[in-house]
Design an enzyme around this catalytic site. Structure first.
Site, PDB file in Angstrom:
ATOM      1  CG  ASP A  92      -1.859  -1.235   1.134  1.00 38.53           C
ATOM      2  OD1 ASP A  92      -2.597  -1.341   0.148  1.00 38.53           O
ATOM      3  OD2 ASP A  92      -1.795  -2.104   2.028  1.00 38.53           O
ATOM      4  CE  LYS A 102       2.314  -7.160   1.828  1.00 39.35           C
ATOM      5  NZ  LYS A 102       1.313  -6.951   0.761  1.00 39.35           N
ATOM      6  N   GLY A 103      -1.608  -4.657   3.938  1.00 37.72           N
ATOM      7  CA  GLY A 103      -2.820  -5.102   4.631  1.00 37.72           C
ATOM      8  C   GLY A 103      -4.085  -4.461   4.107  1.00 37.72           C
ATOM      9  N   GLY A 104      -3.941  -3.640   3.038  1.00 36.75           N
ATOM     10  CA  GLY A 104      -5.134  -3.047   2.429  1.00 36.75           C
ATOM     11  C   GLY A 104      -6.124  -4.104   1.972  1.00 36.75           C
ATOM     12  CD  GLU A 111      -0.490  -9.451   1.994  1.00 35.95           C
ATOM     13  OE1 GLU A 111      -1.067  -9.385   0.908  1.00 35.95           O
ATOM     14  OE2 GLU A 111      -0.460  -8.497   2.798  1.00 35.95           O
TER      15      GLU A 111
END
Ligand code: 5RP
Length: 262
Positions: A92, A102-104, A111
């Protein structure tokens, strides 16, 4: 390449295509999640089909597992292989040190496990994901559903002693229901605007009971492949300091676009 592909999709595609050049026969791969990672799975499938490339992938979500299986990329589990040669995933945000948010797509836990257990991680991203300092994108934090409001309150309290600009914390919703991750957890999105010390924040968040993992990836990414809407790619390697600019040859990719479902 179809003319109607938007510049952003072209950028994601060329980044994915260039990153897949790093894949070698026999490799065990981490397969990321998200729209850019989906391009990577398509490009990988093309090499498996056309060149007989032998690889096995560990998907980081059910979505990626389904896509890989549908396109003929062999998959396995993390427990089967235990360690990976290479992970290719989207992000992201990435900063000049290749630290990431990250993690959107709510897949940050798998991940992070997969990327950490890889010799190398390559991030594929369009140029808009590059930032001088992390934090404009809300930071996803995966929490267990039990007592999530208490966990949220503890996170809010913790943020007061952190070097951040914003402190809003929101439960991620899908219509009227909380989003559930593949592990049946919830996601809290932290609108921090600017994260002054991502390393410290990542460590502190994971000390809070109820927090499973946060979306800050610190010192995990080795290479970023940045795609541009005109077909150019920039490859930046944080370990060697090398930066390479190139153009991606897209002729002969028609079967990838024919498979495109979304
Ligand atoms: C999923 C992720 C994705 O890699 C990230 O959200 C980027 O997604 P996209 O490539 O669709 O922009 O971290 O949890």
């Amino acid at each position: 390449m179809p003319a109607d592909l938007s510049p952003i999709d072209k950028a994601k595609f060329v980044a994915a295509r260039r990153a897949v050049d790093f894949v070698e026969n026999g490799m065990k791969l981490g397969l990321g999640t998200g729209s850019t990672a989906a391009w990577m799975v398509r490009c990988l499938a093309e090499r498996v089909k056309d060149e007989g490339l032998r690889v096995v992938g560990v998907p980081t979500s059910r979505r990626t597992a389904e896509l890989a299986t549908e396109l003929g990329v062999p998959i396995t589990t993390m427990d089967e292989v235990k360690w990976l040669d290479l992970t290719i995933d989207g992000a992201d945000e990435f900063d000049p040190n290749l630290n990431l948010i990250k993690g959107g797509g709510a897949a940050l836990l798998q991940e992070k496990i997969v990327a950490t257990a890889s010799d190398r991680m390559i991030v594929i991203a369009d140029a808009a994901k590059e930032v001088a300092q992390l934090g404009a994108f809300p930071l996803p934090v995966e929490v267990v559903p039990f007592g999530w409001q208490t966990t949220k309150a503890l996170i809010e309290e913790t943020l007061f002693s952190m070097d951040v600009l914003g402190r809003d914390v929101a439960l991620r919703m899908n219509k009227s229901k909380p989003v559930k991750t593949d592990e049946n957890n919830y996601i809290l999105d932290l609108s921090l605007k600017r994260i002054g010390n991502p390393r410290q924040l990542a460590l502190v968040l994971n000390q809070i009971p109820g927090v499973v993992e946060n979306g800050l990836f610190i010192d995990i990414c080795d290479i970023v492949v940045i795609g541009h809407g005109d077909g150019r790619v920039t490859v930046r390697d944080i370990n060697t300091g090398k930066v390479e600019d190139a153009s991606v040859e897209v002729a002969g990719s028609d079967n990838i676009f024919a498979d495109l479902g979304d």
